[in-house]
Design an enzyme around this catalytic site. Structure first.
Site, PDB file in Angstrom:
ATOM      1  N   GLY A 255       0.834  -1.204   0.000  1.00  0.00           N
ATOM      2  CA  GLY A 255       0.000   0.000   0.000  1.00  0.00           C
ATOM      3  C   GLY A 255       0.864   1.247   0.000  1.00  0.00           C
ATOM      4  N   HIS A 256       1.862   1.269   0.885  1.00  0.00           N
ATOM      5  CA  HIS A 256       2.784   2.407   0.910  1.00  0.00           C
ATOM      6  C   HIS A 256       3.530   2.513  -0.423  1.00  0.00           C
ATOM      7  CE1 HIS A 256       2.849   1.234   5.367  1.00  0.00           C
ATOM      8  NE2 HIS A 256       2.401   2.473   5.401  1.00  0.00           N
TER       9      HIS A 256
HETATM   10  P1  AMP Z   1       0.724   4.773   7.688  1.00  0.00           P
HETATM   11  O1  AMP Z   1       2.115   4.242   7.556  1.00  0.00           O
HETATM   12  O2  AMP Z   1      -0.248   3.784   8.197  1.00  0.00           O
HETATM   13  O3  AMP Z   1       0.666   6.106   8.392  1.00  0.00           O
HETATM   14  O4  AMP Z   1       0.252   5.087   6.194  1.00  0.00           O
HETATM   15  C1  AMP Z   1       0.982   5.953   5.369  1.00  0.00           C
HETATM   16  C2  AMP Z   1       0.190   6.229   4.120  1.00  0.00           C
HETATM   17  O5  AMP Z   1      -0.031   5.008   3.427  1.00  0.00           O
HETATM   18  C3  AMP Z   1      -1.187   6.836   4.398  1.00  0.00           C
HETATM   19  O6  AMP Z   1      -1.470   7.832   3.423  1.00  0.00           O
HETATM   20  C4  AMP Z   1      -2.091   5.653   4.244  1.00  0.00           C
HETATM   21  O7  AMP Z   1      -3.403   5.995   3.869  1.00  0.00           O
HETATM   22  C5  AMP Z   1      -1.400   4.886   3.136  1.00  0.00           C
HETATM   23  N1  AMP Z   1      -1.813   3.477   3.145  1.00  0.00           N
HETATM   24  C6  AMP Z   1      -1.815   2.645   4.213  1.00  0.00           C
HETATM   25  N2  AMP Z   1      -2.314   1.445   3.860  1.00  0.00           N
HETATM   26  C7  AMP Z   1      -2.643   1.527   2.549  1.00  0.00           C
HETATM   27  C8  AMP Z   1      -3.205   0.625   1.603  1.00  0.00           C
HETATM   28  N3  AMP Z   1      -3.544  -0.607   1.946  1.00  0.00           N
HETATM   29  N4  AMP Z   1      -3.409   1.062   0.339  1.00  0.00           N
HETATM   30  C9  AMP Z   1      -3.072   2.328  -0.014  1.00  0.00           C
HETATM   31  N5  AMP Z   1      -2.529   3.225   0.827  1.00  0.00           N
HETATM   32  C10 AMP Z   1      -2.323   2.836   2.089  1.00  0.00           C
END
Ligand code: AMP
Length: 279
Positions: free
Chosen positions: A36-37
């Site tokens: 996702g990231h």
């Molecule tokens: P985090 O590390 O959880 O703070 O997420 C960092 C970024 O990655 C944020 O913009 C999240 O929305 C995005 N993100 C997290 N999981 C996913 C995913 N499964 N698909 C797309 N983007 C994601």
């Protein structure tokens, strides 16, 4: 790829491409990177000249009873993944530098931050907006890339960028999922094997409800009740919310209209999961 820790060095390294008029795409993450990231970085690579990915577990967005201390951290693996997707700069800021002793700023978007996830996590979004406003002013990127996975965060940050008048674009990237539909999340690592099918029910139920809402735009309350029953049936013991909301104001809607979003937060064991789909 350059690995940078200090903000002074980050400014220095970005000065030249900025002076040359190159665009700077920024991907904020808390590490424990997954596909996702990486999708955010890939999108930034397509659209911008220089891509900065940050890895920083933001202490401000965790309440004292939450998982800041146990949040998964693996710097070496994260840097290898940033390298793999050809991020130009991996930025690992330190809390000491971003929030030095005496730091007393709060940037908040109260109207959008108290609902949905904000009900159970009342200080969370102010922690996100305080950190992100500081970083976006410091970095001054052309665009910031955010996942639709965290839909409320996306809406809150869009509003913050607009209200501060920051000259940058907020670009949303669709949610990347496991084969069973579960949205990729660093916190999925907390799930026990036996909890996986229960977790997968979240996206399955949201996907089943969306077409029903489109087909019968007046039946919102009944369809949501059906959804809550389906989650319970699948083994979900606690539902924080399952709502149809306006995609900009996050206010609940009782008749389906354009731009609505079906959003949910549930607990599977001791893991809190969120997901959402467009309706
Ligand atoms: P985090 O590390 O959880 O703070 O997420 C960092 C970024 O990655 C944020 O913009 C999240 O929305 C995005 N993100 C997290 N999981 C996913 C995913 N499964 N698909 C797309 N983007 C994601």
């Amino acid at each position: 790829m350059i690995v940078i820790r200090s903000t002074a060095e980050l400014r220095r390294v970005l000065a030249e491409p900025r002076a040359q008029g190159k665009s700077i795409g920024y991907v904020p993450t808390m590490g424990a990177l997954h596909e996702g990231h990486l999708a955010l970085v890939r999108e930034a690579k397509v659209r911008d000249d220089v891509v900065v990915a940050s890895i920083f577990v933001n202490p401000l967005q965790f309440a004292p009873n939450e998982d800041f201390d146990t949040y998964p951290r693996d710097e070496e693996r994260d840097l290898a993944l940033c390298e793999k997707v050809a991020a130009d700069i991996a930025w690992l800021p330190t809390a000491d530098e971003l929030f030095p002793p005496g730091f007393g700023l709060t940037v908040a978007v109260p109207r959008l931050s108290g609902v949905l996830c904000g009900e159970g996590r009342p200080t969370h979004f102010a922690g996100v907006t305080t950190e992100m406003s500081k970083i976006l002013i410091l970095l001054a990127p052309t665009a910031v890339y955010l996942g639709e996975k965290d839909f409320q965060q996306l809406v809150v940050l869009r509003a913050m960028v607009r209200d501060l008048g920051l000259p940058l674009e907020v670009r949303a990237v669709p949610t990347v999922r496991e084969r069973d539909g579960l949205a990729l999340s660093s916190r999925n690592a907390y799930l026990a094997e036996a909890e996986r099918p229960v977790a997968a029910a979240l996206f399955r139920v949201l996907s089943e409800l969306a077409p029903k809402l489109r087909a019968d735009t007046g039946a919102v309350a009944a369809v949501l009740a059906e959804g809550r029953a389906a989650l319970t049936e699948a083994g979900v013991r606690r539902i924080d919310y399952l709502e149809l909301v306006d995609g900009e104001t996050l206010e609940p809607v009782s008749t389906v209209g354009s731009g609505n979003r079906l959003v949910a937060a549930i607990w599977v064991g001791s893991t809190r999961l969120i997901d959402n789909v467009a309706v």
